[in-house]
Design a protein around this motif. Structure first.
Motif, PDB file in Angstrom:
ATOM      1  N   GLY A   1      50.369  36.257  48.822  1.00  0.00           N
ATOM      2  CA  GLY A   1      50.455  36.201  47.480  1.00  0.00           C
ATOM      3  C   GLY A   1      49.119  36.955  46.816  1.00  0.00           C
ATOM      4  N   ASN A   2      48.976  37.031  45.627  1.00  0.00           N
ATOM      5  CA  ASN A   2      47.978  37.627  44.841  1.00  0.00           C
ATOM      6  C   ASN A   2      46.908  36.694  44.775  1.00  0.00           C
ATOM      7  OD1 ASN A   2      46.603  39.070  42.727  1.00  0.00           O
ATOM      8  ND2 ASN A   2      48.407  40.335  42.230  1.00  0.00           N
ATOM      9  N   HIS A   3      45.564  36.977  44.907  1.00  0.00           N
ATOM     10  CA  HIS A   3      44.560  36.187  44.618  1.00  0.00           C
ATOM     11  C   HIS A   3      43.296  36.838  43.653  1.00  0.00           C
ATOM     12  CE1 HIS A   3      42.111  32.616  44.647  1.00  0.00           C
ATOM     13  NE2 HIS A   3      41.280  32.893  45.451  1.00  0.00           N
ATOM     14  N   SER A   4      43.781  38.025  43.200  1.00  0.00           N
ATOM     15  CA  SER A   4      43.078  38.942  42.129  1.00  0.00           C
ATOM     16  C   SER A   4      42.566  40.196  42.993  1.00  0.00           C
ATOM     17  CB  SER A   4      41.965  38.495  41.388  1.00  0.00           C
ATOM     18  OG  SER A   4      40.860  38.042  42.258  1.00  0.00           O
ATOM     19  N   TYR A   5      42.249  41.244  42.470  1.00  0.00           N
ATOM     20  CA  TYR A   5      41.652  42.266  43.333  1.00  0.00           C
ATOM     21  C   TYR A   5      40.156  41.997  43.735  1.00  0.00           C
ATOM     22  CZ  TYR A   5      39.697  46.833  44.538  1.00  0.00           C
ATOM     23  OH  TYR A   5      39.247  47.926  45.303  1.00  0.00           O
ATOM     24  N   SER A   6      39.526  41.507  42.502  1.00  0.00           N
ATOM     25  CA  SER A   6      37.928  41.489  42.895  1.00  0.00           C
ATOM     26  C   SER A   6      37.410  40.178  43.077  1.00  0.00           C
ATOM     27  CB  SER A   6      37.189  42.032  41.697  1.00  0.00           C
ATOM     28  OG  SER A   6      37.165  41.280  40.844  1.00  0.00           O
ATOM     29  N   HIS A   7      38.331  39.178  42.927  1.00  0.00           N
ATOM     30  CA  HIS A   7      37.660  37.617  42.912  1.00  0.00           C
ATOM     31  C   HIS A   7      36.719  37.020  42.058  1.00  0.00           C
ATOM     32  CE1 HIS A   7      37.120  33.674  44.925  1.00  0.00           C
ATOM     33  NE2 HIS A   7      38.100  33.600  45.184  1.00  0.00           N
ATOM     34  N   HIS A   8      36.794  37.934  40.934  1.00  0.00           N
ATOM     35  CA  HIS A   8      35.964  37.329  39.746  1.00  0.00           C
ATOM     36  C   HIS A   8      36.480  36.241  38.914  1.00  0.00           C
ATOM     37  CE1 HIS A   8      33.930  41.740  39.722  1.00  0.00           C
ATOM     38  NE2 HIS A   8      33.342  40.902  40.480  1.00  0.00           N
ATOM     39  N   ARG A   9      35.834  35.220  38.356  1.00  0.00           N
ATOM     40  CA  ARG A   9      36.655  34.303  37.626  1.00  0.00           C
ATOM     41  C   ARG A   9      37.235  35.139  36.209  1.00  0.00           C
ATOM     42  NH1 ARG A   9      32.097  31.982  39.770  1.00  0.00           N
ATOM     43  NH2 ARG A   9      32.132  29.984  40.290  1.00  0.00           N
ATOM     44  N   LEU A  10      38.537  34.927  36.206  1.00  0.00           N
ATOM     45  CA  LEU A  10      39.466  35.549  35.233  1.00  0.00           C
ATOM     46  C   LEU A  10      39.192  34.785  33.753  1.00  0.00           C
ATOM     47  CD1 LEU A  10      42.290  36.850  37.318  1.00  0.00           C
ATOM     48  CD2 LEU A  10      40.084  37.822  36.635  1.00  0.00           C
ATOM     49  N   VAL A  11      38.097  34.141  33.282  1.00  0.00           N
ATOM     50  CA  VAL A  11      37.923  33.758  32.154  1.00  0.00           C
ATOM     51  C   VAL A  11      37.023  34.640  31.257  1.00  0.00           C
ATOM     52  CG1 VAL A  11      38.581  31.224  32.897  1.00  0.00           C
ATOM     53  CG2 VAL A  11      36.233  32.066  33.218  1.00  0.00           C
TER      54      VAL A  11
ATOM     55  N   GLY B   1      60.175  41.085  46.795  1.00  0.00           N
ATOM     56  CA  GLY B   1      60.520  40.038  45.957  1.00  0.00           C
ATOM     57  C   GLY B   1      59.531  39.430  44.957  1.00  0.00           C
ATOM     58  N   GLU B   2      59.508  38.146  44.480  1.00  0.00           N
ATOM     59  CA  GLU B   2      58.419  37.747  43.782  1.00  0.00           C
ATOM     60  C   GLU B   2      57.100  37.531  44.520  1.00  0.00           C
ATOM     61  OE1 GLU B   2      58.130  33.603  40.980  1.00  0.00           O
ATOM     62  OE2 GLU B   2      59.234  33.568  42.721  1.00  0.00           O
ATOM     63  N   ILE B   3      56.176  37.854  43.610  1.00  0.00           N
ATOM     64  CA  ILE B   3      54.862  37.837  44.024  1.00  0.00           C
ATOM     65  C   ILE B   3      54.095  36.565  43.484  1.00  0.00           C
ATOM     66  CG2 ILE B   3      52.513  38.794  44.525  1.00  0.00           C
ATOM     67  CD1 ILE B   3      53.749  41.499  44.879  1.00  0.00           C
ATOM     68  N   LEU B   4      53.734  35.533  44.135  1.00  0.00           N
ATOM     69  CA  LEU B   4      52.981  34.411  43.480  1.00  0.00           C
ATOM     70  C   LEU B   4      51.597  34.790  43.326  1.00  0.00           C
ATOM     71  CD1 LEU B   4      54.569  31.277  45.551  1.00  0.00           C
ATOM     72  CD2 LEU B   4      55.569  32.314  43.369  1.00  0.00           C
ATOM     73  N   PHE B   5      50.937  34.198  42.273  1.00  0.00           N
ATOM     74  CA  PHE B   5      49.626  34.251  42.182  1.00  0.00           C
ATOM     75  C   PHE B   5      48.908  32.986  42.063  1.00  0.00           C
ATOM     76  CE2 PHE B   5      46.081  34.367  38.916  1.00  0.00           C
ATOM     77  CZ  PHE B   5      45.391  35.635  39.277  1.00  0.00           C
TER      78      PHE B   5
END
Length: 249
Positions: free
Chosen positions: A104-114, A139-143
């Motif tokens: 699954g997808n855990h973002s590209y840079s691992h910065h807090r997405l707030v 298929g579906e990519i979970l995040f």
């Protein structure tokens, strides 16, 4: 404005602002509540089945050790990967997928997405999606959000595209300690049917995590649990809508 009203305003306004900021901070880090969108900290089921997940990888050395333990236990897990780490270790990321695990997808840079712009957050999603597709993910990519943190922009973007946000309810906190006994007990004390378990295969070296995963899998199997991927767990149904799950932290 008379003096008493001015004092009430001068004292009350900062307190209101502080209260709002504290509330937003608590909301941003809650694992079990989200303002809107598809949000899954667990699945409601009476069947003894759980999902085992790993964040922040792939990491050379550690991810291979985790894969070896999973193979020995004949278990499939879900790996939420960071885009930059996929670029660093494409062969290792491909191996995870080739061995039958979910990626699954855990973002590209691992910065807090707030407190990030919609364009920034969307780019974090898209860049890692492209890398995962390049590996052969279908298929579906979970995040899963970095650090599990979200506020308004990220849930809005995920909701707009009908995308699932996966969090967790059985947490080892192996980013804080590598005490094997503590990691194992934290998971085993909180796990229940339908749980989503969180460990990390990325970040700093985690020898305690490797040992704890082995112990947790053994304990779960002794207790009659079946370990599946997140998508397999979600397919069981009975998932509580995000709006009905109250904040727990």
């Amino acid at each position: 404005m008379n003096r008493k009203r001015w004092i009430r305003w001068a004292v009350g306004t900062p307190l209101v602002v502080l209260g709002l900021l504290v509330g937003l901070w608590q909301l941003s880090k809650s694992w079990t509540f989200q303002l809107f969108g598809e949000f899954y900290p667990r699945v409601e089921t009476s069947e003894k089945v759980v999902a085992l997940t790993f964040d922040d990888g792939p990491r050379a050395g550690q991810t291979e050790e985790i894969l070896g333990i999973l193979k020995r236990h004949e278990v499939k897990a879900s790996f939420f990967m960071v885009g930059r780490n996929i670029e660093r270790h494409p062969e290792l990321a491909a191996r995870v997928l080739a061995e039958g695990h979910q990626v699954g997808n855990h973002s590209y840079s691992h910065h807090r997405l707030v407190l990030k712009s919609p364009a920034y957050v969307q780019e974090e999603l898209d860049k890692t999606d492209a890398l995962l597709r390049g590996l052969g993910v279908q298929g579906e990519i979970l995040f899963r959000a970095p650090y599990g943190k979200k506020l308004v922009v990220l849930p809005w973007l995920l909701s707009r595209s009908g995308r699932k946000h996966i969090t967790f309810d059985a947490v080892s906190r192996d980013d804080e300690t590598q005490d094997v006994g503590l990691l194992t007990s934290r998971v085993m004390e909180s796990v229940r049917p339908g749980s989503i378990i969180l460990f990390h295969d990325g970040g700093q070296e985690k020898p305690g995590t490797v040992k704890a995963v082995d112990l947790v899998l053994g304990n779960l199997k002794e207790q009659g649990y079946r370990i599946v991927t997140v998508s397999e767990l979600l397919a069981l149904g009975g998932v509580a809508p995000a709006s009905t799950v109250p904040p727990a932290n």
